[in-house]
Design a protein around this motif. Sequence first.
Motif, PDB file in Angstrom:
ATOM      1  N   THR A  11       0.806  -1.227   0.039  1.00 31.21           N
ATOM      2  CA  THR A  11       0.002   0.086   0.129  1.00 31.21           C
ATOM      3  C   THR A  11       0.872   1.262   0.157  1.00 31.21           C
ATOM      4  N   LYS A  12       0.192   2.260  -0.161  1.00 30.85           N
ATOM      5  CA  LYS A  12       1.044   3.773  -0.128  1.00 30.85           C
ATOM      6  C   LYS A  12       1.731   3.802   1.297  1.00 30.85           C
ATOM      7  N   GLU A  68      -9.845   1.062  -0.028  1.00 28.24           N
ATOM      8  CA  GLU A  68     -10.831   2.012   0.201  1.00 28.24           C
ATOM      9  C   GLU A  68     -10.640   2.864   1.414  1.00 28.24           C
ATOM     10  N   TYR A  69     -10.224   2.539   2.645  1.00 24.59           N
ATOM     11  CA  TYR A  69     -10.013   3.110   3.662  1.00 24.59           C
ATOM     12  C   TYR A  69      -8.668   4.110   3.365  1.00 24.59           C
ATOM     13  N   LEU A  70      -7.662   3.744   2.948  1.00 23.31           N
ATOM     14  CA  LEU A  70      -6.460   4.514   2.483  1.00 23.31           C
ATOM     15  C   LEU A  70      -6.818   5.575   1.411  1.00 23.31           C
ATOM     16  N   CYS A  71      -7.723   5.499   0.802  1.00 26.58           N
ATOM     17  CA  CYS A  71      -8.258   6.427  -0.227  1.00 26.58           C
ATOM     18  C   CYS A  71      -9.476   7.538   0.269  1.00 26.58           C
ATOM     19  N   GLY A  72      -9.789   7.240   1.376  1.00 25.97           N
ATOM     20  CA  GLY A  72     -10.786   7.851   2.368  1.00 25.97           C
ATOM     21  C   GLY A  72     -11.974   7.731   1.868  1.00 25.97           C
ATOM     22  N   ASN A  73     -12.394   6.406   1.426  1.00 28.60           N
ATOM     23  CA  ASN A  73     -13.637   6.084   0.911  1.00 28.60           C
ATOM     24  C   ASN A  73     -14.168   4.929   2.017  1.00 28.60           C
ATOM     25  N   LEU A 164      -5.529  11.754   7.360  1.00 33.75           N
ATOM     26  CA  LEU A 164      -6.607  11.312   6.342  1.00 33.75           C
ATOM     27  C   LEU A 164      -7.776  11.190   6.766  1.00 33.75           C
ATOM     28  N   GLU A 165      -7.911  10.700   8.158  1.00 32.03           N
ATOM     29  CA  GLU A 165      -9.537  10.624   8.558  1.00 32.03           C
ATOM     30  C   GLU A 165      -9.738  11.988   8.714  1.00 32.03           C
ATOM     31  N   GLN A 166      -8.985  13.037   9.454  1.00 30.24           N
ATOM     32  CA  GLN A 166      -9.695  14.140   9.495  1.00 30.24           C
ATOM     33  C   GLN A 166      -9.919  14.834   8.171  1.00 30.24           C
ATOM     34  N   SER A 167      -9.182  14.978   7.043  1.00 26.44           N
ATOM     35  CA  SER A 167      -9.571  15.477   5.905  1.00 26.44           C
ATOM     36  C   SER A 167     -10.755  14.955   5.278  1.00 26.44           C
TER      37      SER A 167
END
Length: 184
Positions: A11-12, A68-73, A164-167
């Motif tokens: 992952t990234k 999906e989580y790491l992309c903010g989805n 990531l979560e905040q944004s």
Amino acid sequence: MNSINIQYHKTKIGELILGSFDDRLCLLDFRYRKMRTTVDNRIKMGLKADFSEHSDATIIKAKEQVDEYLCGNRTIFDIPLLMVGTEFQKSVWNALVKIPYGATSTYLRLAKNIENAKAVRAVASANGANAIAFAIPCHRIIESNGDLGGYGGGVTVKKRLLKLEQSHLDGQEKGTPSPLLQSV
């Protein structure tokens, strides 16, 4: 001997190791973390099983949800989880699951949430022993003074996950955790 299916996933934020046992996710962790051997041995002994590099539906679904989580989805993981550890560790991990997406808590607050305010160091240790990153969000625990504290994937990754979560909270309602938990 029983088998724990494992797969690696790049992952990234780093390479992960995912493991499933009896159609439940028992491992979602950073492949190269400091406590890798300790965590793996605890899971193997707890399940009386060994690792076997195979994929299955649970691992495929977990990889999709991580991406999906790491992309903010994705704000909530809905994979059946299998926590392997002591009763104390499982009480800490169950409390972690209740921390909403985009929120943080402290080791002290977590200790109070499990009704053991004097166990801050033990709570921190259990937090660090978590083998199911993201779905059991140990990255949401910070120190009482606001410092980030440690993280199995490294403090830089912890900071990225919190940002990531905040944004992605803008315009969204905070998720209410509802994973399907089972513990051993």
